[in-house]
Design a protein around this motif. Structure first.
Motif, PDB file in Angstrom:
ATOM      1  N   PRO A 311      -0.450  -2.903  -8.668  1.00 51.01           N
ATOM      2  CA  PRO A 311       0.497  -2.100  -7.894  1.00 51.01           C
ATOM      3  C   PRO A 311      -0.115  -0.808  -7.348  1.00 51.01           C
ATOM      4  N   LEU A 312      -0.926  -0.131  -8.159  1.00 48.82           N
ATOM      5  CA  LEU A 312      -1.557   1.098  -7.678  1.00 48.82           C
ATOM      6  C   LEU A 312      -2.584   0.802  -6.596  1.00 48.82           C
ATOM      7  N   LEU A 313      -3.301  -0.322  -6.729  1.00 50.13           N
ATOM      8  CA  LEU A 313      -4.235  -0.707  -5.674  1.00 50.13           C
ATOM      9  C   LEU A 313      -3.493  -0.989  -4.380  1.00 50.13           C
ATOM     10  N   ARG A 316      -2.787   1.808  -2.142  1.00 48.36           N
ATOM     11  CA  ARG A 316      -3.951   2.254  -1.365  1.00 48.36           C
ATOM     12  C   ARG A 316      -4.418   1.196  -0.387  1.00 48.36           C
ATOM     13  N   GLN A 317      -3.558   0.159  -0.157  1.00 54.00           N
ATOM     14  CA  GLN A 317      -3.880  -0.939   0.757  1.00 54.00           C
ATOM     15  C   GLN A 317      -5.165  -1.667   0.366  1.00 54.00           C
ATOM     16  N   VAL A 318      -5.347  -1.856  -0.944  1.00 56.25           N
ATOM     17  CA  VAL A 318      -6.491  -2.587  -1.467  1.00 56.25           C
ATOM     18  C   VAL A 318      -5.984  -3.742  -2.316  1.00 56.25           C
ATOM     19  N   THR A 319      -6.495  -4.948  -2.084  1.00 60.88           N
ATOM     20  CA  THR A 319      -6.111  -6.092  -2.903  1.00 60.88           C
ATOM     21  C   THR A 319      -7.063  -6.217  -4.084  1.00 60.88           C
ATOM     22  N   THR A 320      -6.612  -6.913  -5.116  1.00 63.88           N
ATOM     23  CA  THR A 320      -7.495  -7.131  -6.256  1.00 63.88           C
ATOM     24  C   THR A 320      -8.716  -7.933  -5.841  1.00 63.88           C
TER      25      THR A 320
END
Length: 375
Positions: A311-313, A316-320
């Motif tokens: 969720p925090l990623l 920041r518009q970052v996927t796992t």
């Protein structure tokens, strides 16, 4: 754990039980460290009197004005500190709201030492001198020093109350010359900076000169990590492990550590917290770029401890997947620090997406990983 070929259900359960017992025997047990700490602490008066510890203490007193001053003043924060017995030690605790007895008692109940994290990082954090950046009242530095994981610890703590408790924890537990606490913030510049104090002892944050002055502000000395090492007379060859917990200022710490980052034998433990970085107008991408410029990510000897929080990623518009791909380019292996899991403890970094898929199945799913490279 490999599947068993036994068909009888009772025998299969018994065999699985034996396998679990063997697995438990191969894992470091935090309870052992907790039991050892009071016994090992009995040796501290002897260790403190050793010539190398006495020489180190003398050098540190001469280099750290804040240390000498705090040792001579036992009453500066008397109203905001309490003592308790913690695993055989006399432990000073910062109390930010002493008039709220329920809050004070609740905070003291949550005082503990991070034995689990110590066991999980021991492969890359044994021996030499440790730097504890964001030392608080010594929860990580003190047990590592007593247990013998490191020969000495230099701790940097900017909050005056936390620092006063840290100095008293060193003094009252015979750690002089073994743990060296300095009142300073570590960042990208030398001089003075502003600390915004929180309602919680672990939430204080260094803020930029242009940041909004909300809440209680304290001016504190600040230096780069390289300058701090030089001022205290440390030999970089002796430094083996760096723990960083600076509430979003990780990028500033790294920008001021170009010299130390050239040392290939030093391992780093650092929290990556996107929301805290965002408060400093720093994205995770910018932090990674800074690391790449300093060469830290290219140094295969360096270990990282990092939280993976989808969720925090996403904020920041970052996927796992993107994160795992980046990490796999720089590390060969990882350990998921979730102690509830079965299966191999050490896995190739290329398997990160599959191994950590379980955290996507829960809205509160997250974990910490230890990233490193092996030949």
């Amino acid at each position: 754990m490999k599947p068993t070929s036994i068909s009888n259900p009772k025998e299969k359960i018994e065999e699985l039980g034996r396998r679990i017992d063997r697995l438990r025997r191969s894992v470091l047990e935090p309870g052992v460290l907790r039991g050892l700490l009071p016994i090992k602490s009995m040796l501290l008066p002897h260790r403190m009197r050793a010539p190398e510890a006495r020489a180190r203490e003398d050098r540190f007193r001469a280099a750290s004005e804040s240390y000498a001053r705090t040792l001579s003043d036992d009453h500066a924060f008397a109203a905001n500190a309490r003592t308790m017995e913690l695993d055989g030690l006399r432990w000073w605790v910062p109390i930010l709201r002493p008039d709220d007895e329920a809050d004070a008692q609740r905070y003291m109940r949550h005082q503990d030492f991070p034995y689990r994290v110590i066991t999980q990082t021991r492969e890359v954090a044994l021996g030499g001198v440790m730097l504890d950046i964001g030392c608080n009242n010594g929860r990580m530095a003190v047990p590592r020093a007593i247990l013998g994981d490191v020969s000495a610890v230099y701790g940097a703590e900017p909050d005056p109350l936390n620092y006063a408790c840290l100095v008293r924890n060193v003094r009252d537990n015979h750690l002089s010359g073994i743990v060296m606490p300095d009142w300073t913030a570590i960042g990208s510049e030398n001089g003075v900076t502003r600390l915004r104090r929180s309602r919680h002892a672990g939430g204080h944050k260094v803020i930029d000169a242009v940041a909004a002055a909300n809440g209680e502000l304290v001016e504190v000395p600040c230096s780069t990590l390289d300058r701090w090492i030089e001022r205290l007379g440390m030999a970089v060859e002796d430094i083996s492990f760096v723990k960083v917990d600076v509430q979003g200022s990780e990028g500033a710490v790294l920008r001021g550590a170009t010299g130390l980052l050239q040392q290939k034998h030093v391992a780093w433990q650092m929290e990556i917290d996107p929301p805290l970085l965002a408060e400093r107008q720093v994205t995770t991408g910018e932090l990674y770029e800074t690391l790449a410029r300093t060469g830290l990510l290219q140094q295969k000897h360096v270990a990282w401890q990092m939280e993976i929080d989808p969720p925090l990623l996403a904020e920041r518009q970052v996927t796992t997947g993107e994160l795992y791909e980046t990490l796999a380019r720089h590390f060969t292996h990882f350990i998921d620090l979730n102690r509830q899991l079965a299966g191999p403890r050490v896995r190739p970094a290329a398997e990160m997406a599959a191994a950590l898929a379980y955290i996507l199945e829960s809205t509160d799913g997250r974990t910490d990983v230890l990233l490193f490279s092996m030949a």
